[in-house]
Design a protein around this motif. Structure first.
Motif, short mmCIF file in Angstrom:
data_model
loop_
_atom_site.label_atom_id
_atom_site.label_comp_id
_atom_site.label_asym_id
_atom_site.label_seq_id
_atom_site.Cartn_x
_atom_site.Cartn_y
_atom_site.Cartn_z
N TRP A 7 41.23 6.09 -0.17
CA TRP A 7 41.51 7.47 0.24
C TRP A 7 42.22 8.22 -0.88
O TRP A 7 43.43 8.14 -1.05
CB TRP A 7 42.37 7.48 1.50
N ARG A 8 41.45 8.94 -1.65
CA ARG A 8 41.99 9.74 -2.75
C ARG A 8 41.05 10.90 -3.00
O ARG A 8 39.90 10.91 -2.56
CB ARG A 8 42.13 8.89 -4.02
N ALA A 9 41.55 11.90 -3.71
CA ALA A 9 40.75 13.08 -4.01
C ALA A 9 39.77 12.78 -5.14
O ALA A 9 39.96 11.83 -5.91
CB ALA A 9 41.65 14.25 -4.39
N LEU A 10 38.73 13.60 -5.23
CA LEU A 10 37.74 13.42 -6.28
C LEU A 10 38.38 13.60 -7.65
O LEU A 10 39.08 14.58 -7.92
CB LEU A 10 36.62 14.46 -6.11
N GLY A 11 38.14 12.61 -8.54
CA GLY A 11 38.65 12.69 -9.90
C GLY A 11 40.10 12.33 -10.06
O GLY A 11 40.65 12.47 -11.16
N GLU A 12 40.73 11.83 -8.99
CA GLU A 12 42.15 11.51 -9.06
C GLU A 12 42.40 10.09 -8.56
O GLU A 12 41.61 9.53 -7.80
CB GLU A 12 42.97 12.49 -8.21
N THR A 13 43.53 9.53 -8.99
CA THR A 13 44.00 8.28 -8.43
C THR A 13 44.74 8.57 -7.13
O THR A 13 44.92 9.72 -6.74
CB THR A 13 44.94 7.56 -9.41
N ALA A 14 45.19 7.51 -6.46
CA ALA A 14 45.92 7.70 -5.21
C ALA A 14 47.23 8.44 -5.42
O ALA A 14 47.71 9.14 -4.53
CB ALA A 14 46.19 6.34 -4.56
N SER A 15 47.80 8.34 -6.62
CA SER A 15 49.07 9.02 -6.92
C SER A 15 48.87 10.46 -7.37
O SER A 15 49.84 11.19 -7.58
CB SER A 15 49.83 8.25 -8.00
#
Length: 344
Positions: free
Chosen positions: A221-229
């Protein structure tokens, strides 16, 4: 019932690659709302419609080309959904007339359809989160798998008896293919198709590139192009995603290839096995071509379409061999015939 299943099966083989085309042509957010487009049932064209779209979505200007791609996909998916609902109702009515319990396959298919509609909505409203986009692809492939089983049942396709070890081999190959579809969806939803560079079979000049980062790459569960942080995914993250998909392709090729050799003496399966071999080879060539030619859109969509055909072929093979085993368990003295399958 058979006609409805046949129509739905072919529609699914259109809708799944069409969804890939929308995603790969960067039109997944061509319409920022759902199920309409900028508040309309079609792409806005009149002056007052354009003014309404601009006022309602000031930060998302209309691109008519991308919006039409998205809406055509939605229209096709809607037609598929209506067909599935019709065959579900037909299946329930047939079961009731025969005094049988509600049909499990048709009911499961209707449930997957509802989930697919929700995933289609969340794909837009959650701004192409990789987990949602990948699940949407898996939902489409699950629809195809269920329709393949329904089609085999309705056409009375006779099962084939195999030894237990061979049946389990078919099951393991199916697991490998499903896993590869999942990995392919993750590559596509993270736009990692060219992370290894224009090289094959090497990746960034190596068989096992240094510095690959797997943990954040496969955080669900993370945004497109991003890590969980919230940090941006690096090239090392994208390389890990792409490399694992290549490794999965190797597992599928080896396992399916061994299965084809193992089952080739079965004359009743030879046409089926030959088709699977052709599909596997085609898929491998398309995968290599996509890398070496830097992901031309027609080849990328074809890679998705052939993957769907390969999954359907393996599911059908699994149905043919496992249905025979199920009949043997329920009635060891029974002999399979088309009429027996039709009764089931």
């Amino acid at each position: 019932m058979r006609k409805l299943v046949w129509i739905a099966w072919w529609l699914t083989l259109v809708v799944v690659p069409l969804g890939a085309y929308v995603r790969l042509s960067d039109a997944g957010l061509g319409c920022p709302d759902w199920p309409g487009c900028y508040g309309h049932l079609s792409v806005p064209a009149a002056a007052h419609e354009l003014d309404h779209a601009a006022s309602r979505f000031p930060d998302q200007p209309l691109d008519a080309g991308k919006a039409w791609k998205e809406m055509i996909h939605r229209y096709a998916a809607g037609l598929l959904g209506l067909t599935i609902l019709a065959l579900t109702v037909a299946g329930w009515r047939r079961a009731r007339r025969a005094g049988l319990p509600p049909p499990a396959l048709e009911t499961t298919l209707a449930a997957v359809l509802v989930l697919q509609a929700l995933l289609g909505m969340w794909t837009v409203t959650l701004l192409l989160k990789p987990a949602v986009v990948t699940l949407h692809l898996i939902g489409g492939m699950s629809t195809l798998a269920l329709l393949t089983v329904l089609l085999a049942r309705e056409r009375g396709l006779a099962p084939v008896r195999l030894a237990a070890r061979a049946r389990w081999g078919v099951g393991l190959v199916l697991v490998a293919v499903v896993g590869q579809v999942l990995l392919g969806g993750w590559v596509s939803s993270n736009y990692a198709a060219l992370a290894c560079g224009v090289q094959f079979p090497a990746c960034r000049g190596e068989w096992l590139p240094d510095g690959m980062l797997f943990r954040d790459s496969f955080h669900v569960w993370r945004a497109l192009g991003e890590t969980a942080s919230g940090a941006l995914l690096s090239s090392d993250h994208l390389t890990a995603i792409h490399w694992l998909h290549r490794a999965g392709a190797g597992v599928v090729t080896l396992s399916l290839g061994l299965l084809l050799v193992r089952l080739w003496p079965q004359h009743r399966l030879r046409r089926h096995l030959l088709a699977l071999g052709v599909l596997l080879l085609t898929q491998l060539l398309l995968g290599m071509a996509n890398v070496l030619l830097q992901l031309p859109l027609p080849l990328a969509v074809a890679h998705n379409a052939v993957g769907a055909w390969l999954l359907a072929g393996v599911v059908l093979l699994g149905w043919r061999v496992w249905q025979s085993a199920a009949q043997t368990v329920s009635d060891p003295s029974a002999a399979w015939s088309p009429s027996c399958v039709n009764r089931y």
